[in-house]
Design a protein around this motif. Structure first.
Motif, PDB file in Angstrom:
ATOM      1  N   THR A  13       0.441  -1.317  -0.027  1.00  0.00           N
ATOM      2  CA  THR A  13       0.305   0.275   0.046  1.00  0.00           C
ATOM      3  C   THR A  13       0.285   1.186  -0.093  1.00  0.00           C
ATOM      4  O   THR A  13       1.805   1.181   0.819  1.00  0.00           O
ATOM      5  N   LEU A  15       0.365   4.533   0.837  1.00  0.00           N
ATOM      6  CA  LEU A  15       0.176   5.511   1.798  1.00  0.00           C
ATOM      7  C   LEU A  15       0.504   6.852   1.356  1.00  0.00           C
ATOM      8  O   LEU A  15       1.714   7.576   0.979  1.00  0.00           O
ATOM      9  N   THR A  17      -1.023  11.461   2.138  1.00  0.00           N
ATOM     10  CA  THR A  17      -1.173  11.955   2.653  1.00  0.00           C
ATOM     11  C   THR A  17      -1.252  14.137   2.880  1.00  0.00           C
ATOM     12  O   THR A  17       0.447  13.635   1.679  1.00  0.00           O
ATOM     13  N   THR A  45      -1.396  -0.905  -3.833  1.00  0.00           N
ATOM     14  CA  THR A  45      -2.933  -0.264  -3.355  1.00  0.00           C
ATOM     15  C   THR A  45      -2.494   1.430  -3.115  1.00  0.00           C
ATOM     16  O   THR A  45      -1.646   1.348  -2.122  1.00  0.00           O
ATOM     17  N   ASP A  47      -3.049   4.609  -1.140  1.00  0.00           N
ATOM     18  CA  ASP A  47      -3.806   5.294  -0.165  1.00  0.00           C
ATOM     19  C   ASP A  47      -4.755   6.215  -0.059  1.00  0.00           C
ATOM     20  O   ASP A  47      -4.182   7.215  -0.111  1.00  0.00           O
ATOM     21  N   ALA A  49      -7.158   8.521   1.396  1.00  0.00           N
ATOM     22  CA  ALA A  49      -8.060   8.563   1.841  1.00  0.00           C
ATOM     23  C   ALA A  49      -7.168  10.256   3.279  1.00  0.00           C
ATOM     24  O   ALA A  49      -8.066  10.636   3.140  1.00  0.00           O
ATOM     25  N   PHE A  78      -6.600   2.857  -7.249  1.00  0.00           N
ATOM     26  CA  PHE A  78      -6.776   3.890  -6.532  1.00  0.00           C
ATOM     27  C   PHE A  78      -7.799   3.740  -5.463  1.00  0.00           C
ATOM     28  O   PHE A  78      -9.104   2.739  -5.613  1.00  0.00           O
ATOM     29  N   THR A  79      -7.718   3.637  -3.580  1.00  0.00           N
ATOM     30  CA  THR A  79      -8.555   3.436  -3.447  1.00  0.00           C
ATOM     31  C   THR A  79      -8.725   4.655  -1.709  1.00  0.00           C
ATOM     32  O   THR A  79      -7.502   5.903  -1.579  1.00  0.00           O
ATOM     33  N   GLY A  80      -9.991   5.617  -1.388  1.00  0.00           N
ATOM     34  CA  GLY A  80     -10.270   6.203  -0.434  1.00  0.00           C
ATOM     35  C   GLY A  80      -9.925   7.612  -0.843  1.00  0.00           C
ATOM     36  O   GLY A  80      -9.729   8.814  -0.337  1.00  0.00           O
TER      37      GLY A  80
END
Length: 109
Positions: A13, A15, A17, A45, A47, A49, A78-80
């Motif tokens: 993943t 991440l 931010t 993935t 993320d 979010a 892609f998620t979030g």
């Protein structure tokens, strides 16, 4: 004060931010591409979010990462994504090339 953007790889993943803008996107792009290059396995993935922004600059960055994944035969999902980012992707005609993005009335695959 805007949250500094960041990208880290945790297992499979990526991440993402903070607040991405035109000034910090090039460095974030390079950092993400380096992580994509070293990511284990055949799928990753991304993320989204933890992002605090939705902009065409961010979409461009995600498309660059998608191309980097394709170049090393790594499937990105892609998620979030926020509703604003998903709608921006739809309006710009790129939602279909960013796996996992959904538009109002759709569900992600």
């Amino acid at each position: 004060m805007p949250a500094a953007p960041g990208v880290v790889l945790e297992g499979n993943t990526l991440l993402v931010t903070g607040e991405v803008d035109a000034l910090n996107a090039p460095a974030l792009r390079r950092q993400g591409e380096e992580l994509i290059e070293t990511a284990p396995g055949s799928g990753l993935t991304v993320d989204l979010a933890g992002l605090a922004t939705a902009s065409s600059v961010l979409l461009s960055l995600l498309l660059c990462w998608q191309r980097a994944g394709v170049a090393r035969d790594l499937s990105l999902s892609f998620t979030g994504a926020s509703a604003d980012l998903a709608e921006l992707a739809r309006l710009n005609g790129v939602a279909a090339v960013l796996p996992g993005f959904k538009t109002p009335g759709q569900t992600a695959p």
